[in-house]
Design a protein around this motif. Structure first.
Motif, PDB file in Angstrom:
ATOM      1  N   LEU A  30       0.820  -1.205   0.000  1.00  0.00           N
ATOM      2  CA  LEU A  30       0.000   0.000   0.000  1.00  0.00           C
ATOM      3  C   LEU A  30       0.860   1.263   0.000  1.00  0.00           C
ATOM      4  CD1 LEU A  30      -2.855  -0.914   2.533  1.00  0.00           C
ATOM      5  CD2 LEU A  30      -2.983  -0.857   0.032  1.00  0.00           C
ATOM      6  N   GLU A  31       1.898   1.290   0.848  1.00  0.00           N
ATOM      7  CA  GLU A  31       2.786   2.448   0.896  1.00  0.00           C
ATOM      8  C   GLU A  31       3.566   2.589  -0.418  1.00  0.00           C
ATOM      9  OE1 GLU A  31       3.023   4.801   2.997  1.00  0.00           O
ATOM     10  OE2 GLU A  31       2.158   4.077   4.883  1.00  0.00           O
ATOM     11  N   TYR A  32       4.044   1.492  -0.955  1.00  0.00           N
ATOM     12  CA  TYR A  32       4.824   1.488  -2.196  1.00  0.00           C
ATOM     13  C   TYR A  32       3.978   2.016  -3.355  1.00  0.00           C
ATOM     14  CZ  TYR A  32       7.752  -0.387  -5.970  1.00  0.00           C
ATOM     15  OH  TYR A  32       8.541  -0.540  -7.090  1.00  0.00           O
ATOM     16  N   ARG A  33       2.753   1.542  -3.428  1.00  0.00           N
ATOM     17  CA  ARG A  33       1.834   2.004  -4.476  1.00  0.00           C
ATOM     18  C   ARG A  33       1.512   3.482  -4.284  1.00  0.00           C
ATOM     19  NH1 ARG A  33      -3.830  -0.918  -4.490  1.00  0.00           N
ATOM     20  NH2 ARG A  33      -4.072   0.473  -2.699  1.00  0.00           N
TER      21      ARG A  33
ATOM     22  N   THR B  85       5.120   0.646  -8.987  1.00  0.00           N
ATOM     23  CA  THR B  85       4.258  -0.194  -9.811  1.00  0.00           C
ATOM     24  C   THR B  85       3.540  -1.210  -8.934  1.00  0.00           C
ATOM     25  OG1 THR B  85       5.790   0.014 -11.668  1.00  0.00           O
ATOM     26  CG2 THR B  85       4.161  -1.763 -11.780  1.00  0.00           C
ATOM     27  N   PRO B  86       2.206  -1.170  -8.905  1.00  0.00           N
ATOM     28  CA  PRO B  86       1.480  -2.097  -8.020  1.00  0.00           C
ATOM     29  C   PRO B  86       1.386  -3.497  -8.603  1.00  0.00           C
ATOM     30  CG  PRO B  86      -0.079  -0.755  -9.247  1.00  0.00           C
ATOM     31  CD  PRO B  86       1.296  -0.258  -9.620  1.00  0.00           C
ATOM     32  N   LEU B  87       1.149  -4.460  -7.751  1.00  0.00           N
ATOM     33  CA  LEU B  87       0.851  -5.821  -8.194  1.00  0.00           C
ATOM     34  C   LEU B  87      -0.605  -5.862  -8.635  1.00  0.00           C
ATOM     35  CD1 LEU B  87       2.563  -7.783  -5.276  1.00  0.00           C
ATOM     36  CD2 LEU B  87       3.447  -7.506  -7.598  1.00  0.00           C
ATOM     37  N   VAL B  88      -0.863  -6.499  -9.770  1.00  0.00           N
ATOM     38  CA  VAL B  88      -2.229  -6.522 -10.298  1.00  0.00           C
ATOM     39  C   VAL B  88      -2.753  -7.934 -10.513  1.00  0.00           C
ATOM     40  CG1 VAL B  88      -2.046  -4.263 -11.387  1.00  0.00           C
ATOM     41  CG2 VAL B  88      -1.351  -6.301 -12.657  1.00  0.00           C
ATOM     42  N   SER B  89      -1.881  -8.919 -10.496  1.00  0.00           N
ATOM     43  CA  SER B  89      -2.315 -10.292 -10.758  1.00  0.00           C
ATOM     44  C   SER B  89      -3.168 -10.821  -9.614  1.00  0.00           C
ATOM     45  CB  SER B  89      -1.099 -11.202 -10.942  1.00  0.00           C
ATOM     46  OG  SER B  89      -1.482 -12.571 -10.974  1.00  0.00           O
ATOM     47  N   ASN B  90      -4.202 -11.577  -9.966  1.00  0.00           N
ATOM     48  CA  ASN B  90      -5.013 -12.229  -8.938  1.00  0.00           C
ATOM     49  C   ASN B  90      -4.176 -13.142  -8.075  1.00  0.00           C
ATOM     50  OD1 ASN B  90      -7.368 -11.003  -9.833  1.00  0.00           O
ATOM     51  ND2 ASN B  90      -7.923 -12.681 -11.197  1.00  0.00           N
TER      52      ASN B  90
ATOM     53  N   LEU C 134      10.686   6.419  -2.495  1.00  0.00           N
ATOM     54  CA  LEU C 134      11.181   5.397  -3.410  1.00  0.00           C
ATOM     55  C   LEU C 134      12.687   5.547  -3.602  1.00  0.00           C
ATOM     56  CD1 LEU C 134       8.501   5.399  -6.270  1.00  0.00           C
ATOM     57  CD2 LEU C 134       8.786   3.696  -4.471  1.00  0.00           C
ATOM     58  N   VAL C 135      13.384   4.428  -3.658  1.00  0.00           N
ATOM     59  CA  VAL C 135      14.821   4.445  -3.944  1.00  0.00           C
ATOM     60  C   VAL C 135      15.072   3.618  -5.195  1.00  0.00           C
ATOM     61  CG1 VAL C 135      15.498   4.805  -1.545  1.00  0.00           C
ATOM     62  CG2 VAL C 135      15.226   2.479  -2.406  1.00  0.00           C
ATOM     63  N   HIS C 136      16.124   3.991  -5.939  1.00  0.00           N
ATOM     64  CA  HIS C 136      16.420   3.306  -7.205  1.00  0.00           C
ATOM     65  C   HIS C 136      17.906   2.961  -7.277  1.00  0.00           C
ATOM     66  CE1 HIS C 136      12.433   4.640  -8.542  1.00  0.00           C
ATOM     67  NE2 HIS C 136      12.755   5.836  -8.051  1.00  0.00           N
ATOM     68  N   PRO C 137      18.379   2.118  -6.354  1.00  0.00           N
ATOM     69  CA  PRO C 137      19.817   1.820  -6.342  1.00  0.00           C
ATOM     70  C   PRO C 137      20.294   1.055  -7.567  1.00  0.00           C
ATOM     71  CG  PRO C 137      18.633   0.395  -4.820  1.00  0.00           C
ATOM     72  CD  PRO C 137      17.659   1.426  -5.278  1.00  0.00           C
TER      73      PRO C 137
ATOM     74  N   GLY D  55      13.115  -1.967 -11.521  1.00  0.00           N
ATOM     75  CA  GLY D  55      11.978  -1.783 -10.630  1.00  0.00           C
ATOM     76  C   GLY D  55      11.772  -2.897  -9.634  1.00  0.00           C
ATOM     77  N   TRP D  56      11.762  -4.154 -10.094  1.00  0.00           N
ATOM     78  CA  TRP D  56      11.483  -5.278  -9.193  1.00  0.00           C
ATOM     79  C   TRP D  56      12.607  -5.457  -8.182  1.00  0.00           C
ATOM     80  CZ3 TRP D  56      14.885  -9.318  -8.856  1.00  0.00           C
ATOM     81  CH2 TRP D  56      15.825  -9.457  -9.896  1.00  0.00           C
ATOM     82  N   LEU D  57      13.866  -5.234  -8.616  1.00  0.00           N
ATOM     83  CA  LEU D  57      14.995  -5.396  -7.699  1.00  0.00           C
ATOM     84  C   LEU D  57      15.033  -4.267  -6.681  1.00  0.00           C
ATOM     85  CD1 LEU D  57      17.450  -7.023  -6.883  1.00  0.00           C
ATOM     86  CD2 LEU D  57      18.793  -5.768  -8.599  1.00  0.00           C
ATOM     87  N   ASP D  58      14.743  -3.055  -7.125  1.00  0.00           N
ATOM     88  CA  ASP D  58      14.687  -1.928  -6.194  1.00  0.00           C
ATOM     89  C   ASP D  58      13.597  -2.145  -5.142  1.00  0.00           C
ATOM     90  OD1 ASP D  58      16.704  -0.669  -7.569  1.00  0.00           O
ATOM     91  OD2 ASP D  58      15.348   0.555  -8.787  1.00  0.00           O
ATOM     92  N   ALA D  59      12.433  -2.664  -5.578  1.00  0.00           N
ATOM     93  CA  ALA D  59      11.343  -2.942  -4.633  1.00  0.00           C
ATOM     94  C   ALA D  59      11.764  -4.015  -3.637  1.00  0.00           C
ATOM     95  CB  ALA D  59      10.089  -3.390  -5.397  1.00  0.00           C
ATOM     96  N   ALA D  60      12.472  -5.044  -4.112  1.00  0.00           N
ATOM     97  CA  ALA D  60      12.924  -6.113  -3.221  1.00  0.00           C
ATOM     98  C   ALA D  60      13.905  -5.577  -2.180  1.00  0.00           C
ATOM     99  CB  ALA D  60      13.575  -7.229  -4.036  1.00  0.00           C
TER     100      ALA D  60
END
Length: 377
Positions: free
Chosen positions: A30-33, A38-43, A313-316, A320-325
């Protein structure tokens, strides 16, 4: 966390860790979105996007654990049981409540102190700020504690049928309440009508586990896969049909809590009965996570919000997916450290004041009273 009334089972702490982690990922998303990520959208990612299901695991696990204690001890001394529950949750819960009232001091009314007993209802001070919002579950959980010794006694006397009868009544209340509440989703999410059946299902699962333990242990690996699939399917169905926060009223939510809790009850039974042990270091880490899960649960929203406001948000890596992780790992580690500090300074000193509340405690008290009577005679 060690209990004075039941032999320690690391599986219970591991399940506590799992519940707290799922709720953490839900609020992180919720905070990330909210920051523009980029939010998760898959069921099939709904275990995160509908990660409030971790609360259902907590409620079901509470019913399971306390019914296990009742089955082992046969008798619950009400006064000592409630005393232990107060020592377990009130110190940290009161701390969070005082933080909430401090934040909202300009709008505080003297009668708001009564929200200590009903943080899940109305405009509780804890619901006025995101950093203490998770506290809504605690008043509801304590309500379950207050009635549990009676439920356990009647279930031991009358068997599983008694719990099934209560579940049938809860189904009726859900159906009836749906017809008159325009925001039924929130009603089912955070009230007695919506959640009491989850505690009952946990109790029922404990009774079934005791009766069929050898068979359930043999089938545990298969049951674990079935239970995990059921939990994922339930959250996926919710995400597709009636996501939380998007639908103020949906008939899906009438029986949602029962379906959710059934999946988690099967998962609890399968994991408790699963014989292979985890590698030692992994088990110690997860058990510690379970031990500090209460602090982790109540504090994680505050830390996530603070990081979102001050760091963003940080972008090291630029991926996108690695930064989120990386953000998940850092915020999770920081919450873990904060929860450990909270447990050691607020929870643990009071936990050392607990005492037995089962049959052994009752027998000891009776023996002491007999000695006192003899001495008076």
């Amino acid at each position: 966390m060690q209990s004075l009334n039941l032999q320690y089972n690391p599986r219970i702490d591991q399940l506590r860790w799992l519940a707290a982690t799922i709720v953490f990922l839900f609020h992180f998303h919720l905070e990330y979105r909210g920051l523009g990520g980029t939010p998760l959208v898959s069921n099939w990612a709904a275990l995160i996007t509908e990660g409030h299901t971790g609360v259902g695991l907590f409620f079901t696990l509470s019913g399971f654990l306390f019914m296990q204690i009742a089955l082992a001890q046969k008798t619950i001394v009400y006064r000592d049981f409630v005393r232990n529950r107060v020592l377990r949750i009130v110190p940290l819960f009161l701390t969070i409540f005082l933080v909430a009232t401090s934040i909202g001091r300009d709008n505080f009314q003297p009668q708001d102190i009564l929200y200590l007993f009903a943080t899940n209802l109305g405009h509780a001070p804890t619901s006025g700020t995101v950093i203490t919002g998770a506290a809504w579950t605690i008043s509801l959980e304590f309500l379950f504690y207050l009635v549990f010794p009676f439920l356990a006694r009647f279930a031991l006397e009358r068997g599983k049928r008694y719990l099934l009868e209560l579940l049938a009544l809860m189904a009726f209340f859900k159906l009836a309440a749906y017809t008159v509440n325009d925001n039924s989703t929130l009603m089912y999410f955070c009230t007695f009508v919506g959640r009491f059946d989850q505690f009952l299902i946990g109790m029922l699962a404990a009774m079934l586990y005791q009766q069929y333990q050898p068979a359930l242990q043999r089938l545990a690996p298969w049951l674990l896969m079935v239970a995990a699939a059921l939990v994922v399917w339930d959250t996926a169905a919710m995400h597709r049909l009636a996501p939380f926060g998007a639908t103020p009223k949906s008939s899906f939510w009438i029986f949602w809590s029962m379906a959710e809790s059934t999946g988690w009850a099967l998962f609890i039974v399968a994991w408790v009965g699963f014989r292979p042990r985890l590698p030692g270091p992994v088990e110690r880490v997860l058990c510690h996570g379970g031990k500090v899960s209460f602090s982790f649960y109540l504090l994680h929203m505050g830390l996530l919000h603070l990081l979102a406001q001050r760091v963003g948000l940080v972008h090291p890596t630029g991926r996108g997916w690695l930064d989120a992780a990386i953000m998940v790992a850092v915020s999770y580690g920081a919450t873990w450290a904060l929860a450990t500090l909270s447990y050691n300074s607020i929870e643990e000193p009071f936990l050392r004041m607990r005492r037995r509340y089962g049959a052994q405690r009752g027998a000891a008290a009776a023996e002491l009273e007999s000695i006192r009577t003899s001495s008076r005679d």
